[in-house]
Motif scaffolding. Structure first.
Motif, PDB file in Angstrom:
ATOM      1  N   LEU A 107      30.830  31.800  36.881  1.00  0.00           N
ATOM      2  CA  LEU A 107      30.209  33.022  37.467  1.00  0.00           C
ATOM      3  C   LEU A 107      29.454  33.876  36.533  1.00  0.00           C
ATOM      4  O   LEU A 107      29.875  34.370  35.545  1.00  0.00           O
ATOM      5  N   LEU A 108      28.056  34.234  36.960  1.00  0.00           N
ATOM      6  CA  LEU A 108      27.312  35.167  36.102  1.00  0.00           C
ATOM      7  C   LEU A 108      27.397  36.302  37.029  1.00  0.00           C
ATOM      8  O   LEU A 108      26.757  36.118  38.099  1.00  0.00           O
ATOM      9  N   VAL A 130      38.071  34.588  31.529  1.00  0.00           N
ATOM     10  CA  VAL A 130      36.789  34.813  30.677  1.00  0.00           C
ATOM     11  C   VAL A 130      36.509  33.663  29.953  1.00  0.00           C
ATOM     12  O   VAL A 130      37.131  33.683  28.704  1.00  0.00           O
ATOM     13  N   VAL A 131      35.029  33.574  30.227  1.00  0.00           N
ATOM     14  CA  VAL A 131      34.815  32.118  29.407  1.00  0.00           C
ATOM     15  C   VAL A 131      34.072  32.753  28.017  1.00  0.00           C
ATOM     16  O   VAL A 131      34.226  32.312  27.011  1.00  0.00           O
ATOM     17  N   ASP A 132      33.204  33.681  28.437  1.00  0.00           N
ATOM     18  CA  ASP A 132      32.172  34.085  27.135  1.00  0.00           C
ATOM     19  C   ASP A 132      31.690  35.583  27.708  1.00  0.00           C
ATOM     20  O   ASP A 132      30.399  35.666  28.230  1.00  0.00           O
ATOM     21  N   ASP A 133      32.439  36.702  27.559  1.00  0.00           N
ATOM     22  CA  ASP A 133      32.328  37.962  27.944  1.00  0.00           C
ATOM     23  C   ASP A 133      33.096  38.964  27.213  1.00  0.00           C
ATOM     24  O   ASP A 133      34.116  38.823  26.650  1.00  0.00           O
ATOM     25  N   VAL A 134      32.606  40.205  27.344  1.00  0.00           N
ATOM     26  CA  VAL A 134      33.658  41.315  26.808  1.00  0.00           C
ATOM     27  C   VAL A 134      33.848  42.269  28.203  1.00  0.00           C
ATOM     28  O   VAL A 134      32.951  42.229  29.008  1.00  0.00           O
ATOM     29  N   GLU A 135      35.081  42.864  27.806  1.00  0.00           N
ATOM     30  CA  GLU A 135      35.530  43.878  29.139  1.00  0.00           C
ATOM     31  C   GLU A 135      34.397  45.082  28.755  1.00  0.00           C
ATOM     32  O   GLU A 135      34.371  45.729  27.887  1.00  0.00           O
ATOM     33  N   LEU A 137      30.304  42.506  31.427  1.00  0.00           N
ATOM     34  CA  LEU A 137      28.974  42.822  30.721  1.00  0.00           C
ATOM     35  C   LEU A 137      28.015  41.716  31.416  1.00  0.00           C
ATOM     36  O   LEU A 137      27.514  42.025  32.548  1.00  0.00           O
ATOM     37  N   ASN A 138      27.530  40.879  30.768  1.00  0.00           N
ATOM     38  CA  ASN A 138      26.711  40.020  31.323  1.00  0.00           C
ATOM     39  C   ASN A 138      27.131  38.680  31.009  1.00  0.00           C
ATOM     40  O   ASN A 138      26.097  37.518  31.070  1.00  0.00           O
ATOM     41  N   GLY A 139      28.359  38.207  30.863  1.00  0.00           N
ATOM     42  CA  GLY A 139      28.759  37.038  30.458  1.00  0.00           C
ATOM     43  C   GLY A 139      29.060  36.048  31.459  1.00  0.00           C
ATOM     44  O   GLY A 139      29.097  36.455  32.807  1.00  0.00           O
ATOM     45  N   LYS A 140      29.902  34.910  31.136  1.00  0.00           N
ATOM     46  CA  LYS A 140      30.428  34.204  32.168  1.00  0.00           C
ATOM     47  C   LYS A 140      31.984  34.165  32.381  1.00  0.00           C
ATOM     48  O   LYS A 140      32.619  34.467  31.641  1.00  0.00           O
ATOM     49  N   HIS A 141      32.066  34.086  33.874  1.00  0.00           N
ATOM     50  CA  HIS A 141      33.628  34.146  34.092  1.00  0.00           C
ATOM     51  C   HIS A 141      34.141  32.882  34.874  1.00  0.00           C
ATOM     52  O   HIS A 141      33.282  32.308  35.807  1.00  0.00           O
ATOM     53  N   HIS A 199      45.124  30.291  34.395  1.00  0.00           N
ATOM     54  CA  HIS A 199      44.642  31.738  33.617  1.00  0.00           C
ATOM     55  C   HIS A 199      44.221  32.854  34.863  1.00  0.00           C
ATOM     56  O   HIS A 199      43.967  32.581  35.960  1.00  0.00           O
ATOM     57  N   GLN A 200      44.992  33.835  34.408  1.00  0.00           N
ATOM     58  CA  GLN A 200      45.000  35.025  35.161  1.00  0.00           C
ATOM     59  C   GLN A 200      44.433  36.293  34.536  1.00  0.00           C
ATOM     60  O   GLN A 200      45.360  37.345  34.493  1.00  0.00           O
ATOM     61  N   ASN A 201      43.527  36.400  33.933  1.00  0.00           N
ATOM     62  CA  ASN A 201      42.872  37.598  33.235  1.00  0.00           C
ATOM     63  C   ASN A 201      42.681  38.723  34.553  1.00  0.00           C
ATOM     64  O   ASN A 201      42.338  38.412  35.502  1.00  0.00           O
ATOM     65  N   PRO A 202      43.100  39.835  33.987  1.00  0.00           N
ATOM     66  CA  PRO A 202      43.399  40.740  34.972  1.00  0.00           C
ATOM     67  C   PRO A 202      42.093  41.393  35.702  1.00  0.00           C
ATOM     68  O   PRO A 202      40.936  41.198  35.269  1.00  0.00           O
ATOM     69  N   VAL A 203      42.235  41.925  36.999  1.00  0.00           N
ATOM     70  CA  VAL A 203      41.163  42.361  37.816  1.00  0.00           C
ATOM     71  C   VAL A 203      41.517  43.748  38.358  1.00  0.00           C
ATOM     72  O   VAL A 203      42.988  44.015  38.311  1.00  0.00           O
ATOM     73  N   TYR A 204      40.711  44.328  39.145  1.00  0.00           N
ATOM     74  CA  TYR A 204      41.193  45.585  39.910  1.00  0.00           C
ATOM     75  C   TYR A 204      41.142  44.946  41.495  1.00  0.00           C
ATOM     76  O   TYR A 204      40.193  44.317  41.726  1.00  0.00           O
ATOM     77  N   LEU A 205      42.176  45.104  42.264  1.00  0.00           N
ATOM     78  CA  LEU A 205      41.960  44.822  43.724  1.00  0.00           C
ATOM     79  C   LEU A 205      41.611  46.004  44.492  1.00  0.00           C
ATOM     80  O   LEU A 205      42.406  46.887  44.404  1.00  0.00           O
ATOM     81  N   GLN A 206      40.402  45.905  45.088  1.00  0.00           N
ATOM     82  CA  GLN A 206      39.897  46.916  45.964  1.00  0.00           C
ATOM     83  C   GLN A 206      40.399  47.054  47.311  1.00  0.00           C
ATOM     84  O   GLN A 206      40.716  47.924  47.952  1.00  0.00           O
TER      85      GLN A 206
END
Length: 229
Positions: free
Chosen positions: A13-14, A181-186, A154-158, A129-136
Motif C-alpha cells: 500500500l502506498l 512496514v516495508v519501507d517507511d518511517v512512523e 510518511l510516503n512509504g510502503k506498507h 507481522h503485526q506492526n501497530p496501528v490505531y483502531l478508530q
C-alpha cells in the motif's frame, strides 16, 4: 493440501488520501457555489458490461443508478472504467437526488480505496507481522466486517492484509490484521479503510457463533474484538 500463501491476500500500500472536492471558503463566496449535501459511506459500486460505473449499492440493501458529477470527471480527467460486470467495495462520496420522474439517483463525487480481501491462513514458513496501528472504529454491515484504522506513515510502503487465524475448535472465525512496514518511517497518522467480506464464511458463521477481529494497537496492545452472530 498446501495452504494459500499470504502474498495472495496482501496488498503493498502506498497510503493515499481519498479524492476530495477542493473548494475554499473564498471560492465558495465568489462563485456562489452550493456545496452538495454529500454522504461518505462504505458501499459497493457495480459496473456494467462495458466496465462503466452503473449502480451504487448501500449496506442497507438499497440500490441506486449512478450519475457521475463534473467534480468526479474532472478528478479522473475522464470517465474511469473497471472490470465489466464486477462489484467493487469502495469509500463512496455521493448525494441522493430526486429526478423529475420521481426516481432517486446517486450523484457520485469521489471514490476512495477500501482494502477488501478474503482472509486466508499463513503458510507454515511465513511470519505474522503485526506492526501497530490505531483502531478508530469497527462495525458489521452489508455482509462485511468494516473498520477504520490509522497508520503512522510518511510516503512509504506498507504490506497489509487479513489472515485467517481461527484456532482449532473455535465456534466461528478469527481474522487477524496483517501489517508490515516495508519501507517507511512512523510519521503522520493516515486513515486506512478495510472491509472483510463475510459471504465466503457463511458456513462457518452461523447463529450463536463468534466473529473475532484481532489487531495490534498503539494504545491498547493486541486487541481481540468479538461479534456474536
Amino acid at each position: 493440501m498446501k495452504r494459500k500463501a499470504l502474498k495472495a491476500i496482501r496488498a503493498t500500500l502506498l497510503l493515499l488520501p481519498i479524492l476530495t472536492l477542493l473548494c475554499s471558503c473564498e471560492d465558495v463566496a465568489e462563485d456562489n457555489y452550493r456545496y452538495p449535501s454529500v454522504r461518505t459511506d462504505f458501499a459497493c459500486i457495480a459496473t456494467d458490461g462495458k466496465g462503466r460505473i452503473k449502480h451504487l449499492l448501500l449496506d442497507d440493501g438499497s440500490c441506486y443508478p449512478v450519475r457521475l458529477t463534473q467534480d468526479f470527471l474532472e478528478a479522473y480527467d475522464d470517465e474511469p472504467t473497471y472490470k465489466r460486470d464486477t462489484l467493487y467495495r469502495l469509500l463512496s462520496v455521493y448525494e441522493l437526488v430526486s429526478t423529475a420522474q420521481n426516481d432517486t439517483v446517486a450523484d457520485l463525487y469521489a471514490l476512495g480505496s477500501i482494502i477488501s480481501q478474503v482472509p486466508t491462513p499463513l503458510r507454515d514458513d511465513e511470519e505474522l507481522h503485526q506492526n501497530p496501528v490505531y483502531l478508530q472504529s469497527i462495525w458489521l454491515s452489508g455482509g462485511y466486517l468494516n473498520f477504520v484504522l490509522e497508520v503512522k506513515a510518511l510516503n512509504g510502503k506498507h504490506s497489509i492484509g487479513f489472515v485467517d487465524t481461527t484456532p482449532e475448535g473455535m465456534q466461528g472465525k478469527e481474522f487477524t490484521f496483517y501489517h508490515r512496514v516495508v519501507d517507511d518511517v512512523e510519521s503522520y497518522r493516515q486513515k486506512l479503510y478495510g472491509s472483510i467480506p463475510l459471504v465466503p464464511f457463511k458456513e462457518s458463521l452461523g447463529q450463536g457463533d463468534t466473529l473475532r477481529f484481532v489487531v495490534n494497537t498503539y494504545d491498547k496492545g493486541n486487541r481481540k474484538i468479538d461479534f456474536p452472530m
